[in-house]
Design an enzyme around this catalytic site. Structure first.
Site, PDB file in Angstrom:
ATOM      1  N   ALA A 164      -0.866   6.772  -2.648  1.00 59.74           N
ATOM      2  CA  ALA A 164      -1.763   7.014  -3.780  1.00 59.74           C
ATOM      3  C   ALA A 164      -2.654   5.827  -4.091  1.00 59.74           C
ATOM      4  CB  ALA A 164      -0.958   7.380  -5.023  1.00 59.74           C
ATOM      5  N   ASP A 222       9.063  11.812  -8.647  1.00 59.56           N
ATOM      6  CA  ASP A 222       8.985  11.234  -7.300  1.00 59.56           C
ATOM      7  C   ASP A 222       9.991  10.088  -7.157  1.00 59.56           C
ATOM      8  OD1 ASP A 222       8.060  11.130  -4.698  1.00 59.56           O
ATOM      9  OD2 ASP A 222       6.399   9.776  -5.163  1.00 59.56           O
ATOM     10  N   ARG A 270       0.847  -1.192   0.000  1.00 58.85           N
ATOM     11  CA  ARG A 270       0.000   0.000   0.000  1.00 58.85           C
ATOM     12  C   ARG A 270       0.883   1.243   0.000  1.00 58.85           C
ATOM     13  NH1 ARG A 270      -5.223  -1.520   1.465  1.00 58.85           N
ATOM     14  NH2 ARG A 270      -5.387  -3.523   2.543  1.00 58.85           N
TER      15      ARG A 270
END
Length: 413
Positions: free
Chosen positions: A20, A130, A17
């Site tokens: 986003a 990112d 997880r």
């Protein structure tokens, strides 16, 4: 529990997880795949869905051995998903959590792989935005490289750009992971390819040192350090490698290398660092960084000022992660006066193992002892000087001749 993703894919098991969405192990017409299912509140944003579809061509066309390829983009009801190649391995953050730092040869080989992947993306006009260890996957089934490193692949292309839509974040907002944000993003400039180079150099520093060069403490303090602080040298690495890191962490984007240049230069350095053990340096503790937090808190919305450890969710209502490197931070762009605040100079200086941390109780005790020793030595010098003066005066008083003592008096006839 298995669930259908569109008409062609089935998500069978959760692999992980993120801020986003959730990554599933899935099955498609051509076999196993990884499916990144974005959060429902993102999927309900029609503007974001439109951008998602617009990015389809660029993302599907990005293929490189060190990039996790996107096979498909699914928009189906409340489901918004990226279907990607399945990489059987782990992410670089998990490796760092286990080993803390890597041997220089393995670290440089991994970063060179990612630089090659970024070069292909930048040539196609795609900026990742990112780059961080969580988005680097290590293929455990691939052939071992220099230093025993596994092939590295960069994933999550396009996710930051999709989420960072004009409506969701105004020009006065920053979205990203604080430890890896380039200074120009902090100052509110649009992200170009150079932001990926800065982030990748930060990752390399972290792989070598076990900590990021500007991280620690409140996110506002971290952002300010990116703009105002000089990267602290890492002891024990060849100067050629250090100068490469410094160049890619330059405050001015134009001073950084391109991704293709970085990858080539790193591979040239591999023979120089072959067999070197991991560096032996201590991480600067959070206290020294958090001393800056009161001033830095002005850079954060009021509701976030109470949180010291940067766990600011990307999506409203999302559960904050445990570390500011595991989630995105959304903050307003600090003003020039805020960026200029706080200490200037070298940030978070690494220390040789066993050396006291500046500001710690041990460091204060050592400093006090030094002051006492210096004070005592000074007192002894003053005392010695005083004794010498007294002896000289005493000699004058007892050993001088009458002529000497009365030489200023007029003689009598």
């Amino acid at each position: 529990m298995a669930r259908k993703i569109g008409s062609r894919y089935t998500a069978n098991q959760i692999l992980g997880r993120g801020s986003a969405g959730t990554v599933w192990l899935g099955e498609g017409p051509e076999g196993p795949v990884a499916i990144k299912l974005l959060r429902e509140d993102l999927a309900s944003d029609q503007e974001l869905v439109g951008r998602f579809v617009q990015e389809r061509t660029a993302l599907l066309g990005l293929e490189h051995p060190h990039v996790v390829s996107v096979r498909d983009l699914v928009v189906d009801g409340n489901d918004l998903a990226l279907v990607m190649d399945l990489v059987r391995g782990t992410d670089l953050r998990t490796r760092l959590d286990r080993d803390r730092r890597l041997a220089p040869e393995a670290a440089v080989a991994i970063v060179a792989d990612i630089a090659d992947g970024l070069a292909a993306a930048h040539a196609a006009g795609v900026v990742h935005r990112d780059v961080k260890p969580e988005n680097v996957l290590l293929d455990m089934q691939g052939p071992l490289g220099p230093g025993g490193s596994h092939p590295a692949l960069l994933t999550d292309f396009g996710v930051a750009k999709l989420i960072d839509s004009p409506r969701r974040t105004r020009a006065t907002k920053i979205i990203g992971t604080p430890d890896y944000l380039a200074p120009e993003i902090v100052e509110g400039l649009p992200p170009r390819a150079a932001v990926d180079i800065y982030a990748l150099a930060t990752v390399l520093y972290e792989l070598l040192a076990g900590f990021t060069p500007f991280g620690g403490g409140h996110p506002g303090a971290v952002l300010r350090r990116h703009v105002t602080e000089t990267v602290a040298p890492l002891p024990g690495i060849p100067d050629e490698l250090w100068q490469l890191i410094v160049q890619c962490l330059a405050k001015a984007p134009a001073s950084r290398l391109r991704a293709s240049e970085l990858g080539a230069r790193l591979r040239e350095l591999l023979p120089l660092i072959a067999g070197m053990p991991p560096l032996d340096v201590d991480e600067p503790e959070a206290e020294s960084a958090e001393d800056e937090a009161p001033a830095a808190e002005e850079a954060a919305p009021a509701g976030e000022r109470a949180r010291r450890r940067g766990a600011v969710p990307l999506v409203p209502g999302a559960k904050p992660a445990d570390s500011n490197r595991d989630t995105h931070t959304s903050m307003r762009v600090p003003g020039p006066d805020e960026l200029a605040g706080g200490a200037r100079g070298t940030a978070r200086v690494p220390r040789a193992t066993g050396a006291p941390r500046p500001g710690s109780a041990r460091h204060r005790a050592v400093t006090r002892r030094r002051r006492i020793v210096l004070g005592t030595a000074a007192a002894l010098l003053v005392a010695a000087a005083g004794v010498g003066t007294w002896l000289a005066t005493s000699e004058d008083d007892t050993g001088a001749t009458p002529q000497d003592t009365n030489n200023s008096a007029p003689s009598t006839p």
